[in-house]
Design a protein around this motif. Structure first.
Motif, PDB file in Angstrom:
ATOM      1  N   LYS A  50       1.471  24.350 -25.916  1.00 13.41           N
ATOM      2  CA  LYS A  50       1.967  25.555 -25.251  1.00 13.41           C
ATOM      3  C   LYS A  50       1.120  25.931 -24.039  1.00 13.41           C
ATOM      4  O   LYS A  50       1.142  27.065 -23.589  1.00 13.41           O
ATOM      5  CB  LYS A  50       2.019  26.706 -26.246  1.00 13.41           C
ATOM      6  N   GLY A  51       0.348  24.983 -23.533  1.00 15.18           N
ATOM      7  CA  GLY A  51      -0.480  25.223 -22.355  1.00 15.18           C
ATOM      8  C   GLY A  51      -1.640  26.168 -22.604  1.00 15.18           C
ATOM      9  O   GLY A  51      -2.211  26.708 -21.668  1.00 15.18           O
ATOM     10  N   GLU A  52      -2.022  26.322 -23.871  1.00 11.01           N
ATOM     11  CA  GLU A  52      -3.035  27.306 -24.241  1.00 11.01           C
ATOM     12  C   GLU A  52      -4.464  26.872 -23.972  1.00 11.01           C
ATOM     13  O   GLU A  52      -5.389  27.678 -24.027  1.00 11.01           O
ATOM     14  CB  GLU A  52      -2.874  27.696 -25.716  1.00 11.01           C
ATOM     15  N   GLY A  53      -4.693  25.604 -23.667  1.00 12.12           N
ATOM     16  CA  GLY A  53      -6.042  25.121 -23.422  1.00 12.12           C
ATOM     17  C   GLY A  53      -6.828  25.022 -24.710  1.00 12.12           C
ATOM     18  O   GLY A  53      -6.273  25.082 -25.811  1.00 12.12           O
ATOM     19  N   LEU A  54      -8.138  24.901 -24.599  1.00 11.90           N
ATOM     20  CA  LEU A  54      -9.006  24.792 -25.774  1.00 11.90           C
ATOM     21  C   LEU A  54     -10.205  25.694 -25.587  1.00 11.90           C
ATOM     22  O   LEU A  54     -11.210  25.299 -25.002  1.00 11.90           O
ATOM     23  CB  LEU A  54      -9.432  23.342 -25.986  1.00 11.90           C
ATOM     24  N   GLN A  55     -10.064  26.929 -26.046  1.00 13.96           N
ATOM     25  CA  GLN A  55     -11.102  27.945 -25.996  1.00 13.96           C
ATOM     26  C   GLN A  55     -11.832  27.937 -24.660  1.00 13.96           C
ATOM     27  O   GLN A  55     -11.218  28.066 -23.629  1.00 13.96           O
ATOM     28  CB  GLN A  55     -12.020  27.786 -27.190  1.00 13.96           C
ATOM     29  N   ALA A  56     -13.156  27.766 -24.676  1.00 15.07           N
ATOM     30  CA  ALA A  56     -13.932  27.800 -23.438  1.00 15.07           C
ATOM     31  C   ALA A  56     -14.105  26.416 -22.825  1.00 15.07           C
ATOM     32  O   ALA A  56     -14.746  26.283 -21.787  1.00 15.07           O
ATOM     33  CB  ALA A  56     -15.305  28.418 -23.710  1.00 15.07           C
ATOM     34  N   LEU A  57     -13.520  25.400 -23.447  1.00  9.29           N
ATOM     35  CA  LEU A  57     -13.716  24.030 -22.960  1.00  9.29           C
ATOM     36  C   LEU A  57     -12.666  23.566 -21.966  1.00  9.29           C
ATOM     37  O   LEU A  57     -12.977  22.930 -20.968  1.00  9.29           O
ATOM     38  CB  LEU A  57     -13.741  23.059 -24.148  1.00  9.29           C
ATOM     39  N   ILE A  58     -11.404  23.845 -22.268  1.00  6.08           N
ATOM     40  CA  ILE A  58     -10.311  23.369 -21.417  1.00  6.08           C
ATOM     41  C   ILE A  58      -9.443  24.558 -21.036  1.00  6.08           C
ATOM     42  O   ILE A  58      -8.960  25.288 -21.898  1.00  6.08           O
ATOM     43  CB  ILE A  58      -9.476  22.298 -22.144  1.00  6.08           C
ATOM     44  N   PRO A  59      -9.239  24.781 -19.744  1.00 10.09           N
ATOM     45  CA  PRO A  59      -8.499  25.973 -19.307  1.00 10.09           C
ATOM     46  C   PRO A  59      -7.022  25.941 -19.697  1.00 10.09           C
ATOM     47  O   PRO A  59      -6.416  24.869 -19.780  1.00 10.09           O
ATOM     48  CB  PRO A  59      -8.652  25.962 -17.789  1.00 10.09           C
ATOM     49  N   PRO A  60      -6.473  27.119 -19.909  1.00 12.27           N
ATOM     50  CA  PRO A  60      -5.039  27.204 -20.181  1.00 12.27           C
ATOM     51  C   PRO A  60      -4.241  27.012 -18.895  1.00 12.27           C
ATOM     52  O   PRO A  60      -4.771  27.143 -17.795  1.00 12.27           O
ATOM     53  CB  PRO A  60      -4.867  28.625 -20.714  1.00 12.27           C
ATOM     54  N   LEU A  61      -2.965  26.728 -19.076  1.00  4.93           N
ATOM     55  CA  LEU A  61      -2.049  26.588 -17.934  1.00  4.93           C
ATOM     56  C   LEU A  61      -1.082  27.767 -17.898  1.00  4.93           C
ATOM     57  O   LEU A  61      -0.021  27.684 -17.302  1.00  4.93           O
ATOM     58  CB  LEU A  61      -1.286  25.266 -18.051  1.00  4.93           C
ATOM     59  N   THR A  62      -1.488  28.852 -18.524  1.00  2.74           N
ATOM     60  CA  THR A  62      -0.635  30.030 -18.660  1.00  2.74           C
ATOM     61  C   THR A  62      -0.895  31.084 -17.593  1.00  2.74           C
ATOM     62  O   THR A  62      -0.243  32.117 -17.594  1.00  2.74           O
ATOM     63  CB  THR A  62      -0.835  30.667 -20.050  1.00  2.74           C
ATOM     64  N   ASP A  63      -1.824  30.845 -16.708  1.00  3.05           N
ATOM     65  CA  ASP A  63      -2.165  31.831 -15.679  1.00  3.05           C
ATOM     66  C   ASP A  63      -1.379  31.553 -14.401  1.00  3.05           C
ATOM     67  O   ASP A  63      -1.779  30.760 -13.554  1.00  3.05           O
ATOM     68  CB  ASP A  63      -3.664  31.810 -15.389  1.00  3.05           C
ATOM     69  N   SER A  64      -0.242  32.211 -14.277  1.00  2.00           N
ATOM     70  CA  SER A  64       0.611  31.973 -13.115  1.00  2.00           C
ATOM     71  C   SER A  64      -0.068  32.392 -11.810  1.00  2.00           C
ATOM     72  O   SER A  64       0.230  31.832 -10.759  1.00  2.00           O
ATOM     73  CB  SER A  64       1.954  32.679 -13.275  1.00  2.00           C
ATOM     74  N   VAL A  65      -0.994  33.339 -11.864  1.00  2.00           N
ATOM     75  CA  VAL A  65      -1.707  33.759 -10.651  1.00  2.00           C
ATOM     76  C   VAL A  65      -2.556  32.604 -10.133  1.00  2.00           C
ATOM     77  O   VAL A  65      -2.547  32.290  -8.944  1.00  2.00           O
ATOM     78  CB  VAL A  65      -2.563  35.019 -10.926  1.00  2.00           C
ATOM     79  N   ASN A  89      -7.906  33.307 -15.268  1.00  2.00           N
ATOM     80  CA  ASN A  89      -7.646  34.523 -16.024  1.00  2.00           C
ATOM     81  C   ASN A  89      -8.942  35.248 -16.378  1.00  2.00           C
ATOM     82  O   ASN A  89      -9.092  35.779 -17.475  1.00  2.00           O
ATOM     83  CB  ASN A  89      -6.830  34.184 -17.277  1.00  2.00           C
ATOM     84  N   GLY A  90      -9.895  35.199 -15.440  1.00  2.00           N
ATOM     85  CA  GLY A  90     -11.165  35.896 -15.621  1.00  2.00           C
ATOM     86  C   GLY A  90     -12.184  35.157 -16.463  1.00  2.00           C
ATOM     87  O   GLY A  90     -13.290  35.653 -16.682  1.00  2.00           O
ATOM     88  N   HIS A  91     -11.855  33.971 -16.939  1.00  2.00           N
ATOM     89  CA  HIS A  91     -12.782  33.204 -17.774  1.00  2.00           C
ATOM     90  C   HIS A  91     -13.233  31.948 -17.038  1.00  2.00           C
ATOM     91  O   HIS A  91     -12.401  31.184 -16.540  1.00  2.00           O
ATOM     92  CB  HIS A  91     -12.116  32.797 -19.093  1.00  2.00           C
ATOM     93  N   PRO A  92     -14.564  31.718 -16.997  1.00  2.00           N
ATOM     94  CA  PRO A  92     -15.065  30.527 -16.312  1.00  2.00           C
ATOM     95  C   PRO A  92     -14.911  29.278 -17.188  1.00  2.00           C
ATOM     96  O   PRO A  92     -15.059  29.331 -18.409  1.00  2.00           O
ATOM     97  CB  PRO A  92     -16.544  30.848 -16.097  1.00  2.00           C
ATOM     98  N   PHE A  93     -14.600  28.183 -16.530  1.00  2.00           N
ATOM     99  CA  PHE A  93     -14.530  26.874 -17.181  1.00  2.00           C
ATOM    100  C   PHE A  93     -15.314  25.912 -16.319  1.00  2.00           C
ATOM    101  O   PHE A  93     -15.181  25.916 -15.103  1.00  2.00           O
ATOM    102  CB  PHE A  93     -13.079  26.382 -17.292  1.00  2.00           C
ATOM    103  N   GLU A  94     -16.147  25.113 -16.962  1.00  2.00           N
ATOM    104  CA  GLU A  94     -16.910  24.131 -16.208  1.00  2.00           C
ATOM    105  C   GLU A  94     -16.835  22.803 -16.944  1.00  2.00           C
ATOM    106  O   GLU A  94     -17.070  22.727 -18.140  1.00  2.00           O
ATOM    107  CB  GLU A  94     -18.364  24.556 -16.043  1.00  2.00           C
ATOM    108  N   GLY A  95     -16.501  21.796 -16.211  1.00  2.00           N
ATOM    109  CA  GLY A  95     -16.374  20.479 -16.810  1.00  2.00           C
ATOM    110  C   GLY A  95     -15.666  19.558 -15.858  1.00  2.00           C
ATOM    111  O   GLY A  95     -15.726  19.732 -14.643  1.00  2.00           O
TER     112      GLY A  95
END
Length: 138
Positions: A50-65, A89-95
């Motif tokens: 559902k494009g939800e990503g994986l917590q802080a590891l993999i970003p979701p694809l739900t942020d249309s902005v 969506n205000g959350h940092p992802f690094e990887g």
């Protein structure tokens, strides 16, 4: 006899529904359905069904902005991968997201799927747009 009549009417209704679609709707459906299959094969394992990503590891694809603000870079992200920090969506992802070995048409299809799924509504991302965006990759 009655069941044949009912089946015939049903088929006629399906044919009429398909015939009443505009060329744009037919194109959208073709890109979207193909993109769904490509997403399942190449993206779903990390980004989720559902494009939800994986917590802080993999970003979701739900942020249309984020998708809207970076729409001219999305093809490059797929073709070349992404490395470093991004904020979604205000959350940092690094990887690192590895590059996908996809053709411009496959990229167009998967981007049409992603940008019109998971709460996103952006319309068709056609192959001409993807090729133009790929020409601008850094």
């Amino acid at each position: 006899m009655r069941s044949r009549f009912i089946i015939s009417i049903g088929l006629l209704l399906v044919v009429l529904a398909v015939a009443c679609q505009s060329d744009e709707q037919v194109e959208f459906n073709r890109y979207y359905s193909g993109g769904s299959l490509i997403y399942q094969a190449h993206c779903e394992n990390c980004h989720g069904e559902k494009g939800e990503g994986l917590q802080a590891l993999i970003p979701p694809l739900t942020d249309s902005v984020y998708l809207k603000n970076n729409k001219t870079s999305l093809a490059c992200f797929l073709k070349n991968g992404i490395k470093g920090k991004i904020t979604i969506n205000g959350h940092p992802f690094e990887g690192e997201m590895p590059a996908a070995d996809l053709t411009p048409l496959e990229i167009a299809k998967v981007l049409t799927y992603v940008t019109n799924s998971f709460g996103n509504k952006a319309g068709v991302v056609n192959v001409q747009l993807v090729e133009a965006d790929l020409g601008k990759c850094r």
